[in-house]
Structure formats: C-alpha cells, structure tokens
Write an enzyme that holds these catalytic residues in place. Structure first.
Site, short mmCIF file in Angstrom:
data_model
loop_
_atom_site.label_atom_id
_atom_site.label_comp_id
_atom_site.label_asym_id
_atom_site.label_seq_id
_atom_site.Cartn_x
_atom_site.Cartn_y
_atom_site.Cartn_z
N GLU A 28 0.83 -1.21 0.00
CA GLU A 28 0.00 0.00 0.00
C GLU A 28 0.87 1.26 0.00
OE1 GLU A 28 -3.97 -0.96 2.40
OE2 GLU A 28 -2.15 -1.37 3.57
N TYR A 60 -17.16 24.62 -4.09
CA TYR A 60 -16.92 23.17 -4.17
C TYR A 60 -15.50 22.90 -4.64
CZ TYR A 60 -22.03 23.31 -4.40
OH TYR A 60 -23.34 23.57 -4.16
N GLU A 80 -8.69 5.78 9.41
CA GLU A 80 -9.28 6.55 10.50
C GLU A 80 -8.49 7.86 10.69
OE1 GLU A 80 -8.64 3.32 10.43
OE2 GLU A 80 -10.02 2.20 11.71
N LYS A 106 -12.00 2.37 0.89
CA LYS A 106 -10.81 1.72 0.35
C LYS A 106 -11.29 0.53 -0.48
CE LYS A 106 -6.39 0.63 2.49
NZ LYS A 106 -5.74 0.43 3.78
#
Length: 129
Positions: A28, A60, A80, A106
């Site tokens: 990762e 935005y 988190e 994910k």
C-alpha cells in the site's frame, strides 16, 4: 417537531476518487491505491440561496482542492487517521462549516475479497473535532 440548533443544510461531494499511499502493508505504501471520499459539510446555506452570490458560500472547487491536498500531503497507516486529518483541515480552512461527515472508502484493500470495500465514517462538529 422538536427544533434543533444544528444546521441541516449541507454541501455534499460524493464518490470522489483520489490516489494515495495510505495503509499498513508495504504494498500500500509502495504501489498506492485508490481511495473514495464521500463528504457532507453542514453549512447554513440560506444567504447564498437568497442572494445567488458565490461570495456567500464555500466553493466546491476549494473543498475539492483541500481534499486532494489532505490525501496526498501526508501518509497514514489508518484510514481513520486520514479521515480525522480531512476533518481537521476542513474546519481550519472554512470557519462557516459547523459539522462534517466524511466517509473514506478503500475499494482495493489488499484483502482477498471478491466484491465490496472497506470504509470508515467520521462525524464531527467543531466542539468534538
């Protein structure tokens, strides 16, 4: 119906895809992966709704740019921590945001699942951020 002080108006950005290098596993951090973000920002939209003046709301594009920076500027092991980082950056940049709900998804976690995704959702207001 009970009245609450919480603003129910929202600016919503959903299903945004970013590429990042977050995660516990070496792959990762080396190869990276896609992350999807769903975001709701509690903002009083009465004034921009009445005035039709872009200066009275949050762009935005500005929120999107901040999300991109937050996801790419720092690497986290946990989504988190990435979610909390996004919340912290948004509150810092946009003082009219009263509350935030962010979901970090994910979809390609290195876990042998045929279908689905892994995600966290954080809900914060300024006092609990």
């Amino acid at each position: 119906m009970a009245r609450t002080d919480r603003v129910e108006d929202k600016i919503i950005l959903s299903d945004l895809a970013f590429y990042g290098y977050h995660g516990v596993m070496l792959e990762e951090n080396t190869l990276g992966q896609r992350f999807r973000i769903d975001l709701e920002c509690g903002v009083d939209l009465r004034e921009p709704g009445k005035s039709d003046d872009v200066e009275t709301t949050i762009s935005y594009a500005d929120i999107f740019e901040l999300l991109h920076e937050a996801i790419t500027e720092t690497r986290f092991k946990l989504i988190e921590a990435l979610g909390q980082h996004i919340v912290d950056r948004l509150f810092e940049a946009f003082p009219t945001i009263e509350w935030i709900k962010v979901r970090v998804r994910k979809p390609e976690a290195p876990i042998p699942v045929v279908s689905g995704e892994f995600a966290i959702e954080i809900i914060r207001d300024r006092e609990t951020a």
